[in-house]
Design a protein around this motif. Structure first.
Motif, short mmCIF file in Angstrom:
data_model
loop_
_atom_site.label_atom_id
_atom_site.label_comp_id
_atom_site.label_asym_id
_atom_site.label_seq_id
_atom_site.Cartn_x
_atom_site.Cartn_y
_atom_site.Cartn_z
N TRP A 35 -6.40 -7.97 5.59
CA TRP A 35 -6.77 -6.63 5.14
C TRP A 35 -7.79 -6.09 6.13
CZ3 TRP A 35 -11.86 -7.71 3.94
CH2 TRP A 35 -12.15 -8.94 3.36
N GLU A 36 -8.17 -4.84 5.96
CA GLU A 36 -8.92 -4.00 6.91
C GLU A 36 -7.92 -3.45 7.93
OE1 GLU A 36 -11.80 -2.55 6.95
OE2 GLU A 36 -12.50 -3.58 5.17
N SER A 37 -7.63 -2.16 7.73
CA SER A 37 -6.54 -1.53 8.47
C SER A 37 -6.70 -1.65 10.00
CB SER A 37 -6.45 -0.05 8.08
OG SER A 37 -7.69 0.60 8.28
N ASN A 38 -7.92 -1.47 10.50
CA ASN A 38 -8.07 -1.52 11.97
C ASN A 38 -7.87 -2.94 12.50
OD1 ASN A 38 -8.46 1.18 11.90
ND2 ASN A 38 -10.59 1.17 12.58
N GLY A 59 -1.87 -1.29 -9.49
CA GLY A 59 -1.49 -2.63 -9.02
C GLY A 59 -2.59 -3.30 -8.22
N ASN A 60 -3.54 -2.51 -7.72
CA ASN A 60 -4.57 -3.12 -6.86
C ASN A 60 -5.68 -3.81 -7.66
OD1 ASN A 60 -4.72 -0.34 -7.36
ND2 ASN A 60 -6.25 0.02 -5.79
N ASP A 61 -5.62 -3.70 -9.00
CA ASP A 61 -6.56 -4.47 -9.83
C ASP A 61 -5.91 -5.73 -10.40
OD1 ASP A 61 -8.93 -3.12 -9.55
OD2 ASP A 61 -8.39 -1.62 -11.05
N ILE A 88 1.39 0.26 -3.68
CA ILE A 88 0.23 -0.26 -4.42
C ILE A 88 -0.88 0.76 -4.23
CG2 ILE A 88 -1.53 -2.10 -4.50
CD1 ILE A 88 0.94 -3.44 -5.23
N GLY A 89 -1.72 0.93 -5.25
CA GLY A 89 -2.88 1.80 -5.14
C GLY A 89 -2.58 3.22 -5.57
N GLY A 90 -3.65 4.01 -5.74
CA GLY A 90 -3.50 5.40 -6.16
C GLY A 90 -2.72 5.49 -7.47
N GLU A 91 -1.79 6.43 -7.52
CA GLU A 91 -1.01 6.64 -8.75
C GLU A 91 -0.16 5.42 -9.14
OE1 GLU A 91 1.39 9.30 -5.90
OE2 GLU A 91 2.55 9.35 -7.75
N GLY A 107 0.83 -1.22 0.00
CA GLY A 107 0.00 0.00 0.00
C GLY A 107 0.85 1.25 0.00
N ARG A 108 0.30 2.27 -0.66
CA ARG A 108 0.99 3.56 -0.78
C ARG A 108 0.98 4.32 0.56
NH1 ARG A 108 -3.39 7.23 -1.33
NH2 ARG A 108 -5.31 6.09 -1.73
N LYS A 109 2.05 5.07 0.78
CA LYS A 109 2.19 5.77 2.07
C LYS A 109 1.21 6.93 2.26
CE LYS A 109 6.38 6.31 3.93
NZ LYS A 109 7.83 6.60 4.09
N THR A 110 0.60 7.41 1.15
CA THR A 110 -0.31 8.55 1.27
C THR A 110 -1.71 8.13 1.73
OG1 THR A 110 -0.68 8.26 -1.10
CG2 THR A 110 0.84 10.03 -0.42
N SER A 111 -1.96 6.84 1.81
CA SER A 111 -3.27 6.35 2.27
C SER A 111 -3.32 6.40 3.80
CB SER A 111 -3.47 4.92 1.78
OG SER A 111 -4.27 4.20 2.69
N SER A 112 -4.38 6.99 4.34
CA SER A 112 -4.50 7.05 5.81
C SER A 112 -4.59 5.64 6.39
CB SER A 112 -5.72 7.87 6.21
OG SER A 112 -6.89 7.30 5.68
N ASN A 113 -5.18 4.71 5.64
CA ASN A 113 -5.32 3.35 6.16
C ASN A 113 -3.99 2.60 6.17
OD1 ASN A 113 -8.13 3.35 6.82
ND2 ASN A 113 -8.53 3.49 4.63
N VAL A 114 -3.15 2.89 5.19
CA VAL A 114 -1.79 2.34 5.21
C VAL A 114 -1.00 3.00 6.35
CG1 VAL A 114 0.38 2.12 3.92
CG2 VAL A 114 -1.82 1.81 2.74
N GLY A 120 -9.61 -5.06 -3.53
CA GLY A 120 -8.79 -4.20 -4.38
C GLY A 120 -8.42 -2.89 -3.71
N LEU A 121 -8.42 -2.89 -2.38
CA LEU A 121 -8.07 -1.68 -1.63
C LEU A 121 -6.76 -1.92 -0.88
CD1 LEU A 121 -11.62 -0.87 -0.19
CD2 LEU A 121 -10.48 0.27 -2.11
N VAL A 122 -6.18 -0.83 -0.35
CA VAL A 122 -4.98 -0.94 0.48
C VAL A 122 -5.32 -0.44 1.88
CG1 VAL A 122 -3.38 -0.71 -1.43
CG2 VAL A 122 -4.15 1.38 -0.28
N PRO A 123 -4.64 -0.97 2.90
CA PRO A 123 -3.51 -1.88 2.86
C PRO A 123 -3.93 -3.36 2.86
CG PRO A 123 -3.94 -1.29 5.13
CD PRO A 123 -4.95 -0.56 4.29
N THR A 124 -2.93 -4.19 2.44
CA THR A 124 -2.94 -5.62 2.71
C THR A 124 -1.61 -5.92 3.39
OG1 THR A 124 -4.22 -6.05 0.70
CG2 THR A 124 -3.05 -7.93 1.67
N1 LIG Z 1 -11.90 -0.31 5.34
C1 LIG Z 1 -10.66 -0.41 4.58
C2 LIG Z 1 -10.66 0.76 3.59
C3 LIG Z 1 -9.45 0.69 2.68
C4 LIG Z 1 -9.48 1.84 1.68
O1 LIG Z 1 -10.52 2.47 1.41
N2 LIG Z 1 -8.29 2.13 1.13
C5 LIG Z 1 -8.18 3.19 0.14
C6 LIG Z 1 -6.99 4.10 0.48
S1 LIG Z 1 -7.21 4.94 2.05
C7 LIG Z 1 -7.89 2.57 -1.22
O2 LIG Z 1 -7.43 1.45 -1.32
N3 LIG Z 1 -8.16 3.33 -2.28
C8 LIG Z 1 -7.83 2.91 -3.62
C9 LIG Z 1 -6.41 3.19 -3.98
O3 LIG Z 1 -5.61 3.63 -3.16
O4 LIG Z 1 -6.11 2.97 -5.17
C10 LIG Z 1 -9.47 -0.36 5.53
O5 LIG Z 1 -9.62 0.25 6.60
O6 LIG Z 1 -8.41 -0.93 5.24
#
Ligand SMILES: N[C@@H](CCC(=O)N[C@@H](CS)C(=O)NCC(=O)O)C(=O)O
Length: 206
Positions: free
Chosen positions: A64-67, A38-40, A32-35, A6-13, A51-55
């Motif tokens: 998966w599921e950040s919490n 790779g998540n597809d 992975i993800g955003g710009e 997962g990319r570092k700009t994601s709050s969940n990562v 297809g979301l991050v983080p894993t």
């Molecule tokens: N409930 C999930 C939500 C994960 C989620 O929404 N991740 C976003 C980034 S914060 C994501 O993957 N977005 C698509 C992307 O980054 O390409 C979790 O807490 O891990």
């Protein structure tokens, strides 16, 4: 070795990175993800069908599921400190983790996306004002909850502070009007004393 996808700009990562910093855990991370995309990819979807991050992959365990990830890491490596072992203390803190996902995150998203991910000329300022006011109500709740305790689960920092801690960094960093929430501010200033919070979270918004 712990692998974080997962990319570092994601709050969940960022929740996972902050948690690893608190625990002193070594890891390898892949963008992975955003710009980065790779998540597809089928191999990523095989690990995380959302297809979301983080894993994360920890000794063969895929999560998966950040919490859930940070609960697991804290339970595995920090029972009695970052992970409260008294169920009554832990439940009080965990309530705010679930609340972050179900209430605060939906309130944060329109404000964050408008101010951080939308060019100024394309912003809907009326919608932003309404979304900011809704978001502020969630911080008012947090402020009231922190009136009689140093941290969300009680007198010590725990994993339960991480999800809303990241949202609070965003609240104090975005260019918005902010009401005065003194208990929230005192708690936030305590978070900002922590080296992993400064290293992983207080790094700007993107
Ligand atoms: N409930 C999930 C939500 C994960 C989620 O929404 N991740 C976003 C980034 S914060 C994501 O993957 N977005 C698509 C992307 O980054 O390409 C979790 O807490 O891990």
């Amino acid at each position: 070795m712990l692998n974080i996808l997962g990319r570092k700009t994601s709050s969940n990562v960022q929740k996972v990175l902050w948690c690893c910093g608190e625990l002193g855990l070594a890891y390898e991370r892949e963008d992975i993800g955003g710009e980065f995309g790779g998540n597809d990819r089928p191999d990523y979807r095989a690990l995380n069908p959302n297809g979301l991050v983080p894993t994360v992959i920890d000794d063969g365990l895929v999560l998966w599921e950040s919490n859930t990830i940070i609960r697991y890491l804290a339970a595995r490596h920090a029972a009695g400190t970052l992970w409260p072992t008294d169920p009554r203390v832990r439940a009080v803190g965990e309530k705010w983790m679930d609340w972050q996902i179900s209430v605060m995150s939906p309130a944060m998203q329109p404000v964050f996306r408008t101010l951080v991910r939308t060019p100024p000329e394309k912003r809907d300022m009326a919608a932003l004002a309404a979304a900011r006011a809704s978001l502020s109500k969630t911080f008012a709740m947090l402020d009231r909850a922190l009136a009689d305790r140093a941290f969300l689960a009680g007198e010590r920092f725990t994993v339960c502070d991480i999800p809303v801690g990241i949202a609070t960094y965003r609240w104090y960093t975005m260019e918005i009007t902010r009401e005065d929430y003194p208990h929230l501010r005192r708690w936030y200033d305590r978070l900002a004393e922590r080296a992993p919070f400064r290293a992983e979270i207080m790094v700007g918004l993107a």
